[in-house]
Design an enzyme around this catalytic site. Structure first.
Site, PDB file in Angstrom:
ATOM      1  N   CYS A 131       0.843  -1.197   0.000  1.00 59.96           N
ATOM      2  CA  CYS A 131       0.000   0.000   0.000  1.00 59.96           C
ATOM      3  C   CYS A 131       0.883   1.255   0.000  1.00 59.96           C
ATOM      4  CB  CYS A 131      -0.970  -0.026   1.179  1.00 59.96           C
ATOM      5  SG  CYS A 131      -2.359   1.113   0.976  1.00 59.96           S
ATOM      6  N   HIS A 133      -3.672  -5.385   0.582  1.00 56.91           N
ATOM      7  CA  HIS A 133      -3.131  -5.830   1.876  1.00 56.91           C
ATOM      8  C   HIS A 133      -3.151  -7.352   1.977  1.00 56.91           C
ATOM      9  CE1 HIS A 133      -2.721  -1.931   3.948  1.00 56.91           C
ATOM     10  NE2 HIS A 133      -3.723  -1.559   3.170  1.00 56.91           N
ATOM     11  N   GLU A 166      -1.818  -9.080   4.277  1.00 59.12           N
ATOM     12  CA  GLU A 166      -1.758  -9.507   5.682  1.00 59.12           C
ATOM     13  C   GLU A 166      -3.135  -9.734   6.308  1.00 59.12           C
ATOM     14  OE1 GLU A 166      -1.469  -4.939   5.822  1.00 59.12           O
ATOM     15  OE2 GLU A 166      -0.970  -6.583   4.465  1.00 59.12           O
TER      16      GLU A 166
END
Length: 525
Positions: A85, A180, A182
């Protein structure tokens, strides 16, 4: 833990709410990683000798020159780099690309289409498009986007609103992802991170509970030698794991102090003393300080003032006991990695005023003149739990719901009195017992009862009575930063309410809290 920490993966933090989540995902792979500020010193960086670097997301915009940038020397380090990001955007700008604010922002799910072959994303997909392209469902959270690639980079994926949703310079092992990986919403996110961390960075995967324990024991023995260690044992997960770890490492050199504040859960003192004292053979000095705490809290209703008084009184009691032990050289604490990260981040922020003190033993006086021992300071909470299980602690103890340091003192929404604490203790125990009976306890993140200082009319037999109100609270959350109220079955709540009203003298009404976080907090005070 020196060997396990050799050549760690580094995560440079640009202020993302997901930075710790990145680290937890990396640790889940068995890889040791550390979080550092984005402006890490070059000498410190070289000493760490990392195998690779992840640049986190962040709330800033790279279109403003004054906002955070990665150290320029990082891009000349010949290490594998992954920007996520904001991390991708600053990488693009610093290497000669362009980033602009977009009128088509992306927040939430997006469908990602992969471009050709890249080492980072090849053979990772959720499904295939009609034209044979690999598709991924990912989680986006950005307003800016890369509009021009830096020299040497190619596009590796796109979404409808972000033609450059991922980029790569394979020759230099530099990668950027606008989404993202994660978060769990990106279904293949862990595989993508694993591809970078394990396959590209060649990180060691020895970070396991067994190895963590072995390294910790060696380090404790090396530090402590034959000297004695003092630990404030609360019965919470962190101090319990520290107690078990120290006991295995140094045996009778460990001395624990357990303070019964009168604000503990039902039978908690007996359970802690039985588990660690009688069953494990740890030397525990038990102090019943209920009267001292209740006297100090008399007339106080302000939540923050109650917290301060409870903390200050604990320190006085602990200090009094510690002074009696003249042969102690070390003070052990259950500091964990999020505490370390928070303290480090706050110490570099002039606007920050308060650092959350560590439960129970935080802020112990310097007059103790003891050396500090923090054997789990490198572990996240989930890792602490895994280590606890490996050490043989009971599952129900290791996975017990969080309990605030001030105990029931901040769940009694009034002046703290013994009468109120006894009522709340019994009501809370019934709620927790029924959650276990219904096999719901481990499906929610935290559950507890709250004592409300109002009286409500009730009917018992042929008579009316005015008694107190108990509110039940249960939430579901991943990180405790946000939470949903748990939609427990109505018949279950009815059963709990019926038991509390019938079995706990002084209660005439039970309510259920259906507030999320935000806007509410999980605890009431």
């Amino acid at each position: 833990m020196n060997d396990l920490k050799k050549s760690p993966l580094l995560i440079l933090d640009f202020g993302s709410q997901y930075t710790q989540l990145i680290a937890r995902r990396v640790r889940e792979m068995g890889v040791y990683c550390e979080i550092y500020p984005y402006n890490i010193n070059h000498e410190q960086f070289k000493k760490l000798n990392p195998c690779g670097v992840i640049l986190s997301g962040g709330p800033s915009t790279v279109t403003h020159d004054a906002n955070p940038r990665a150290p320029q020397w990082l891009f000349e380090s010949d290490l594998p780099l992954l920007g996520i990001c904001y991390g991708m955007q600053t990488m693009a700008v610093q290497l000669g690309g362009q980033v602009h604010s977009s009128t088509l922002r992306e927040f939430g799910y997006a469908e990602l289409r992969l471009h050709g072959h890249s080492q980072l994303l090849s053979n990772i997909e959720d499904r295939t498009a009609m034209d044979g392209s690999a598709l991924l469902d990912v989680w986006m959270s950005h307003g800016d986007k890369v509009t021009e690639l830096p020299p040497g980079f190619k596009v590796i994926c796109e979404t409808r609103n972000a033609p450059i949703a991922g980029m790569a310079d394979e020759s230099r092992q530099m990668y950027g992802l606008q989404f993202h990986p994660e978060v769990t919403h990106t279904l293949q996110g862990l595989r993508i991170l694993q591809r970078f961390v394990v396959d590209i960075c060649k990180a060691s995967t020895d970070w396991t509970p067994e190895h963590i324990i072995d390294e910790a024991i060696n380090k404790i023995r090396e530090q402590v030698g034959t000297e004695k260690v003092l630990l404030g044992l609360s019965g919470g997960v962190d101090s319990s794991v520290v107690a078990a770890l120290l006991h295995r490492a140094i045996g009778e050199q460990l001395v624990c102090v357990f303070v019964d504040t009168g604000l503990l859960r039902l039978n908690e003192a007996e359970q802690v003393l039985s588990m660690f004292g009688r069953h494990m053979g740890i030397r525990i000095i038990a102090v019943n300080a209920e009267d001292k705490f209740l006297t100090a809290l008399k007339g106080v209703t302000c939540p923050e003032e109650k917290r301060k008084i409870i903390g200050r009184t604990f320190i006085e009691v602990f200090d009094e006991e510690a002074q009696k032990l003249t042969d102690i050289k070390w003070l052990a604490q259950g500091t964990i990695y999020p505490d370390v990260i928070e303290s480090a981040a706050t110490s570099t922020n002039d606007a920050a005023v308060v650092i959350k003190s560590h439960h129970n033993v935080g802020g112990l006086p310097d007059t103790l003149n003891l050396k500090l021992l923090e054997p789990i300071r490198e572990l996240f909470k989930d890792e602490v739990r895994h280590v606890g299980l490996e050490l043989g602690l009971p599952h129900d103890m290791v996975y017990r719901h969080p309990f605030p340091g001030p105990g029931l003192g901040v769940r009694i929404l009034a002046e703290v009195k013994k009468e109120y604490a006894d009522i709340l203790r019994k009501a809370d125990a019934i709620f927790i017992e029924e959650l276990h009976n219904a096999q719901l306890y481990h499906k929610i993140s935290q559950a507890f009862a709250v004592f409300l200082p109002v009286k409500s009319v009730g009917v018992m037999g042929d008579g009316r009575r005015y008694d107190y109100v108990i509110c039940l609270r249960a939430v579901e959350t991943v990180d405790f930063m946000t939470a949903h109220w748990s939609q427990l079955p109505w018949d279950f709540l009815g059963k709990v309410s019926n038991r509390i009203i019938n079995e706990v003298e002084g209660v005439s009404r039970v309510t259920y809290d259906i507030s999320g976080k935000p806007p509410a907090t999980i605890e009431w005070e």
